[in-house]
Write an enzyme that holds these catalytic residues in place. Structure first.
Site, short mmCIF file in Angstrom:
data_model
loop_
_atom_site.label_atom_id
_atom_site.label_comp_id
_atom_site.label_asym_id
_atom_site.label_seq_id
_atom_site.Cartn_x
_atom_site.Cartn_y
_atom_site.Cartn_z
CG HIS A 51 3.38 -1.47 14.29
ND1 HIS A 51 2.45 -0.70 13.61
CD2 HIS A 51 4.05 -2.17 13.36
CE1 HIS A 51 2.58 -0.92 12.32
NE2 HIS A 51 3.54 -1.81 12.13
CD GLU B 201 7.55 -5.50 17.55
OE1 GLU B 201 8.06 -6.36 18.31
OE2 GLU B 201 7.39 -5.69 16.33
CG ASN C 26 7.61 -8.49 7.74
OD1 ASN C 26 7.42 -9.15 6.74
ND2 ASN C 26 6.74 -7.57 8.16
CB SER D 119 2.34 -5.73 6.50
OG SER D 119 3.60 -5.32 5.98
#
EC number: 1.17.7.4
Length: 323
Positions: A79, A131, A229, A271
């Site tokens: 991140h 992030e 995401n 991920s």
């Protein structure tokens, strides 16, 4: 007994992206080369299975650098981190390997470059996400976070002649576009990135959901609750009118979800490893699924180089995709 499910349709693409592959490989290679323990600041990627697997191999995940002993090897998560964290790691003398996704690094570089030219920034992202904290932490001031269209009206700038916008890489493409449109309306002169900041993998997985959701009765997203995401995939399916659920593993599937919904769409966040998808498929077969087919979609061919010192000195391969 009537089967609960009959057909499973797999989204394409799904699962690991190049940045996640690279981050995990950095930790694994560091463990092989230097031995356990290897310290990792924050979860290397937001997936419970991946983190637990690396813990079993000798990785120790920490949030504060004060928890890392002197002389240790430290890995920054995918991140990205703030400049303050980088300075602290250097001051403490750690051997550091940076697993920041190169697409996040691109945003950091853009911020640093334009800041030197006197720009202020609006960042579109989710407050508290690592992030976002890393990107905003590239500067000590002059970067303003907006999470929605309403936030855009609240931004107070020192000046608006030099203003640029950057975006968290894992956002909903559609949501980010709406917020960016609001930024343009208020600040018509805003400078945008030459290429959008939302990464290719996030875009491709969301595009796949847009094709998948109308074909099925329910969507299952494999991903951890902390994965931005993955959450966006579930939200997008629901926005398209298809009931959607997100699971960390097959054990979280509930038979009641699938009653009267024989066609199941299945995808995974960037991920989430394919082994979890395979376990979900196996559980759906136990629930009555008789067929599994893969939806046509974009094929991803990208690989990012590892840091020097971990056995990879090649240049990054270009992104190539084909339908």
């Amino acid at each position: 007994m009537t089967p609960i499910t009959q057909e499973v349709v797999l989204a394409e693409p799904r699962g690991f992206c190049a940045g996640v592959d690279r981050a995990i490989e950095i930790v694994e290679r560091a463990l092989t080369k230097f031995g356990a323990p290897i310290y990792v600041r924050h979860e290397i990627v937001h997936n419970t299975y991946v983190v637990n697997d690396l813990k079993a191999k000798g990785a120790i995940f920490i949030e504060e650098l004060s928890d890392v002993p002197a002389g240790a090897t430290l890995v920054f998560s995918a991140h990205g981190v703030s400049q303050a964290v980088r300075r602290e790691a250097e001051a403490r003398g750690f051997q550091v390997f940076d697993a920041t996704c190169p697409l996040v690094t691109k945003v950091h570089v853009e911020v640093a470059k334009l800041a030197k030219e006197g720009y202020e920034f609006i960042m579109i992202g989710h407050k508290g996400h690592p992030e976002v904290e890393g990107t905003m932490g590239q500067l000590s001031e002059g970067i303003h976070l907006v999470e929605d269209v309403v936030d855009v009206d609240r931004v107070q700038l020192r000046q608006s002649e030099k203003l640029a916008v950057v975006t968290q890489t894992t956002l909903s493409v559609d949501d980010a576009a709406d917020i960016l449109a609001a930024v343009r309306r208020r600040f018509p002169q805003v400078r945008e990135p030459k290429q959008q900041d939302i990464c290719y993998a996030t875009q491709n997985r969301q595009d796949a959901i847009k094709v998948l959701a109308p074909q099925v009765d329910i969507v299952v997203v494999v991903g951890s609750p902390t994965s931005s995401n993955s959450n966006r995939l579930r939200e997008l399916a629901e926005r398209l009118g298809t009931p959607a659920y997100m699971v960390d593993d097959a054990g979280q599937l509930e038979a009641a979800w699938f009653e009267g919904r024989p066609r199941v769409g299945l995808t995974a966040g960037a991920s989430a490893p394919e082994v979890l998808v395979e376990a979900v498929i196996a559980r759906l077969r136990e629930m009555g699924a008789t067929s599994v087919r893969k939806m046509a979609g974009v094929e991803e061919h990208i690989r990012f180089p590892l840091p020097l010192g971990l056995g990879d000195k090649s240049m990054a391969e270009l992104v190539t995709t084909r339908s």
